[in-house]
Design a protein around this motif. Structure first.
Motif, PDB file in Angstrom:
ATOM      1  N   VAL A 194      25.239  43.052  35.157  1.00 38.22           N
ATOM      2  CA  VAL A 194      25.758  42.148  36.197  1.00 38.22           C
ATOM      3  C   VAL A 194      27.287  42.201  36.226  1.00 38.22           C
ATOM      4  CG1 VAL A 194      25.963  39.719  36.890  1.00 38.22           C
ATOM      5  CG2 VAL A 194      23.748  40.632  36.185  1.00 38.22           C
ATOM      6  N   VAL A 195      27.915  42.197  35.068  1.00 36.38           N
ATOM      7  CA  VAL A 195      29.383  42.259  34.996  1.00 36.38           C
ATOM      8  C   VAL A 195      29.882  43.578  35.600  1.00 36.38           C
ATOM      9  CG1 VAL A 195      31.350  42.426  33.405  1.00 36.38           C
ATOM     10  CG2 VAL A 195      29.616  40.660  33.075  1.00 36.38           C
ATOM     11  N   LEU A 196      29.236  44.682  35.264  1.00 37.44           N
ATOM     12  CA  LEU A 196      29.635  45.981  35.822  1.00 37.44           C
ATOM     13  C   LEU A 196      29.442  46.013  37.334  1.00 37.44           C
ATOM     14  CD1 LEU A 196      28.294  48.464  33.121  1.00 37.44           C
ATOM     15  CD2 LEU A 196      30.677  47.895  33.611  1.00 37.44           C
ATOM     16  N   ALA A 197      28.365  45.421  37.817  1.00 34.50           N
ATOM     17  CA  ALA A 197      28.133  45.360  39.270  1.00 34.50           C
ATOM     18  C   ALA A 197      29.231  44.553  39.956  1.00 34.50           C
ATOM     19  CB  ALA A 197      26.762  44.767  39.563  1.00 34.50           C
ATOM     20  N   ILE A 198      29.628  43.452  39.356  1.00 41.31           N
ATOM     21  CA  ILE A 198      30.703  42.633  39.931  1.00 41.31           C
ATOM     22  C   ILE A 198      32.015  43.406  39.939  1.00 41.31           C
ATOM     23  CG2 ILE A 198      32.127  40.574  39.541  1.00 41.31           C
ATOM     24  CD1 ILE A 198      29.501  39.185  38.598  1.00 41.31           C
ATOM     25  N   LEU A 199      32.303  44.119  38.864  1.00 44.65           N
ATOM     26  CA  LEU A 199      33.528  44.935  38.827  1.00 44.65           C
ATOM     27  C   LEU A 199      33.502  45.997  39.927  1.00 44.65           C
ATOM     28  CD1 LEU A 199      34.006  45.474  34.981  1.00 44.65           C
ATOM     29  CD2 LEU A 199      35.428  44.103  36.507  1.00 44.65           C
ATOM     30  N   GLY A 200      32.359  46.616  40.132  1.00 43.52           N
ATOM     31  CA  GLY A 200      32.230  47.614  41.184  1.00 43.52           C
ATOM     32  C   GLY A 200      32.377  47.021  42.573  1.00 43.52           C
ATOM     33  N   ILE A 201      31.780  45.866  42.785  1.00 45.42           N
ATOM     34  CA  ILE A 201      31.880  45.194  44.085  1.00 45.42           C
ATOM     35  C   ILE A 201      33.320  44.808  44.381  1.00 45.42           C
ATOM     36  CG2 ILE A 201      31.269  43.057  45.296  1.00 45.42           C
ATOM     37  CD1 ILE A 201      28.461  43.347  43.976  1.00 45.42           C
ATOM     38  N   VAL A 202      34.014  44.300  43.385  1.00 44.80           N
ATOM     39  CA  VAL A 202      35.422  43.908  43.568  1.00 44.80           C
ATOM     40  C   VAL A 202      36.271  45.140  43.899  1.00 44.80           C
ATOM     41  CG1 VAL A 202      37.464  43.023  42.370  1.00 44.80           C
ATOM     42  CG2 VAL A 202      35.286  41.816  42.188  1.00 44.80           C
ATOM     43  N   ALA A 203      36.043  46.232  43.184  1.00 42.56           N
ATOM     44  CA  ALA A 203      36.802  47.461  43.449  1.00 42.56           C
ATOM     45  C   ALA A 203      36.520  47.971  44.864  1.00 42.56           C
ATOM     46  CB  ALA A 203      36.463  48.536  42.419  1.00 42.56           C
ATOM     47  N   ALA A 204      35.265  47.947  45.272  1.00 42.00           N
ATOM     48  CA  ALA A 204      34.902  48.405  46.621  1.00 42.00           C
ATOM     49  C   ALA A 204      35.522  47.504  47.684  1.00 42.00           C
ATOM     50  CB  ALA A 204      33.384  48.450  46.771  1.00 42.00           C
ATOM     51  N   ALA A 205      35.497  46.198  47.463  1.00 40.82           N
ATOM     52  CA  ALA A 205      36.064  45.255  48.431  1.00 40.82           C
ATOM     53  C   ALA A 205      37.576  45.417  48.571  1.00 40.82           C
ATOM     54  CB  ALA A 205      35.735  43.819  48.022  1.00 40.82           C
ATOM     55  N   GLN A 206      38.229  45.853  47.487  1.00 45.34           N
ATOM     56  CA  GLN A 206      39.672  46.069  47.531  1.00 45.34           C
ATOM     57  C   GLN A 206      40.023  47.479  48.001  1.00 45.34           C
ATOM     58  OE1 GLN A 206      40.912  45.059  43.563  1.00 45.34           O
ATOM     59  NE2 GLN A 206      40.921  42.860  43.993  1.00 45.34           N
ATOM     60  N   GLY A 207      39.023  48.278  48.306  1.00 44.83           N
ATOM     61  CA  GLY A 207      39.265  49.636  48.782  1.00 44.83           C
ATOM     62  C   GLY A 207      39.674  50.600  47.688  1.00 44.83           C
ATOM     63  N   GLN A 208      39.325  50.298  46.461  1.00 46.00           N
ATOM     64  CA  GLN A 208      39.712  51.132  45.327  1.00 46.00           C
ATOM     65  C   GLN A 208      38.602  52.121  44.973  1.00 46.00           C
ATOM     66  OE1 GLN A 208      40.419  48.251  42.274  1.00 46.00           O
ATOM     67  NE2 GLN A 208      42.530  47.871  42.925  1.00 46.00           N
ATOM     68  N   VAL A 209      39.018  53.261  44.470  1.00 46.29           N
ATOM     69  CA  VAL A 209      38.098  54.252  43.924  1.00 46.29           C
ATOM     70  C   VAL A 209      38.350  54.260  42.426  1.00 46.29           C
ATOM     71  CG1 VAL A 209      37.407  56.667  43.959  1.00 46.29           C
ATOM     72  CG2 VAL A 209      38.174  55.568  46.056  1.00 46.29           C
ATOM     73  N   LYS A 210      37.646  53.356  41.745  1.00 47.69           N
ATOM     74  CA  LYS A 210      37.878  53.145  40.325  1.00 47.69           C
ATOM     75  C   LYS A 210      36.533  53.224  39.602  1.00 47.69           C
ATOM     76  CE  LYS A 210      39.259  48.984  38.776  1.00 47.69           C
ATOM     77  NZ  LYS A 210      40.138  47.833  38.563  1.00 47.69           N
ATOM     78  N   PRO A 211      36.413  54.094  38.610  1.00 46.26           N
ATOM     79  CA  PRO A 211      35.128  54.211  37.918  1.00 46.26           C
ATOM     80  C   PRO A 211      34.811  52.962  37.090  1.00 46.26           C
ATOM     81  CG  PRO A 211      36.772  55.582  36.850  1.00 46.26           C
ATOM     82  CD  PRO A 211      37.415  55.025  38.082  1.00 46.26           C
ATOM     83  N   LEU A 212      33.522  52.697  36.985  1.00 47.95           N
ATOM     84  CA  LEU A 212      33.078  51.576  36.158  1.00 47.95           C
ATOM     85  C   LEU A 212      33.343  51.888  34.682  1.00 47.95           C
ATOM     86  CD1 LEU A 212      29.612  50.847  37.797  1.00 47.95           C
ATOM     87  CD2 LEU A 212      31.692  49.489  38.016  1.00 47.95           C
ATOM     88  N   PRO A 213      33.641  50.874  33.891  1.00 45.26           N
ATOM     89  CA  PRO A 213      33.816  51.123  32.455  1.00 45.26           C
ATOM     90  C   PRO A 213      32.522  51.674  31.839  1.00 45.26           C
ATOM     91  CG  PRO A 213      34.569  48.923  33.046  1.00 45.26           C
ATOM     92  CD  PRO A 213      33.898  49.490  34.247  1.00 45.26           C
ATOM     93  N   VAL A 214      32.638  52.530  30.885  1.00 43.71           N
ATOM     94  CA  VAL A 214      31.570  53.124  30.092  1.00 43.71           C
ATOM     95  C   VAL A 214      30.728  54.135  30.869  1.00 43.71           C
ATOM     96  CG1 VAL A 214      29.574  52.717  28.586  1.00 43.71           C
ATOM     97  CG2 VAL A 214      31.436  51.054  28.641  1.00 43.71           C
ATOM     98  N   ILE A 215      30.171  53.768  32.024  1.00 44.94           N
ATOM     99  CA  ILE A 215      29.245  54.662  32.728  1.00 44.94           C
ATOM    100  C   ILE A 215      29.855  55.333  33.953  1.00 44.94           C
ATOM    101  CG2 ILE A 215      27.215  53.386  31.954  1.00 44.94           C
ATOM    102  CD1 ILE A 215      27.113  52.178  34.797  1.00 44.94           C
ATOM    103  N   GLY A 216      31.054  54.976  34.320  1.00 42.64           N
ATOM    104  CA  GLY A 216      31.648  55.437  35.575  1.00 42.64           C
ATOM    105  C   GLY A 216      32.032  56.898  35.617  1.00 42.64           C
ATOM    106  N   SER A 217      32.080  57.570  34.495  1.00 39.46           N
ATOM    107  CA  SER A 217      32.509  58.970  34.483  1.00 39.46           C
ATOM    108  C   SER A 217      31.387  59.931  34.858  1.00 39.46           C
ATOM    109  CB  SER A 217      33.051  59.328  33.107  1.00 39.46           C
ATOM    110  OG  SER A 217      32.045  59.174  32.127  1.00 39.46           O
ATOM    111  N   TYR A 218      30.153  59.444  34.980  1.00 39.36           N
ATOM    112  CA  TYR A 218      29.030  60.314  35.322  1.00 39.36           C
ATOM    113  C   TYR A 218      28.891  60.444  36.825  1.00 39.36           C
ATOM    114  CZ  TYR A 218      27.873  59.603  30.457  1.00 39.36           C
ATOM    115  OH  TYR A 218      27.933  59.568  29.082  1.00 39.36           O
ATOM    116  N   THR A 219      28.710  61.674  37.290  1.00 39.87           N
ATOM    117  CA  THR A 219      28.533  61.939  38.714  1.00 39.87           C
ATOM    118  C   THR A 219      27.128  62.469  38.937  1.00 39.87           C
ATOM    119  OG1 THR A 219      30.879  62.469  38.912  1.00 39.87           O
ATOM    120  CG2 THR A 219      29.453  63.202  40.695  1.00 39.87           C
TER     121      THR A 219
END
Length: 101
Positions: free
Chosen positions: A74-99
């Protein structure tokens, strides 16, 4: 790298990617920004499923850790939602480096 008009036009799809990762894949096929966040959403979804399966199988210790794993999702989802809402392309902590997409 990411077009500012693409970001402005697809913020909603990028936010939705953390709730239903497949919607931006269908509705915003041409948006790199939405696809980036859809990839992050898919990675988060798969990590959540894996954590729930593994911790659900492990007796006692797994059952004790399961609420904390779900809270982390849930915390990671909130971080992702906040980044998307701010127009940022920022990977999630821990799992964000996987494509995946």
């Amino acid at each position: 790298m990411y077009d500012s008009t693409d970001i402005q036009n697809n913020k909603g799809m990028a936010i939705l990617a953390y709730i239903l990762f497949f919607v931006p894949l269908i509705a915003a096929k041409d948006s790199k920004f939405a696809w980036y966040h859809a990839n992050q959403g898919l990675t988060l979804f798969l990590a959540a499923v894996a954590a729930n399966v593994v911790l659900g199988i492990l007796p006692f210790i797994g059952w004790l850790l399961l609420p904390f794993a779900n809270l982390a999702v849930v915390v990671l989802a909130i971080l992702g939602i906040v980044a998307a809402a701010q127009g940022q392309v920022k990977p999630l902590p821990v799992i964000g480096s996987y494509t995946l997409l």
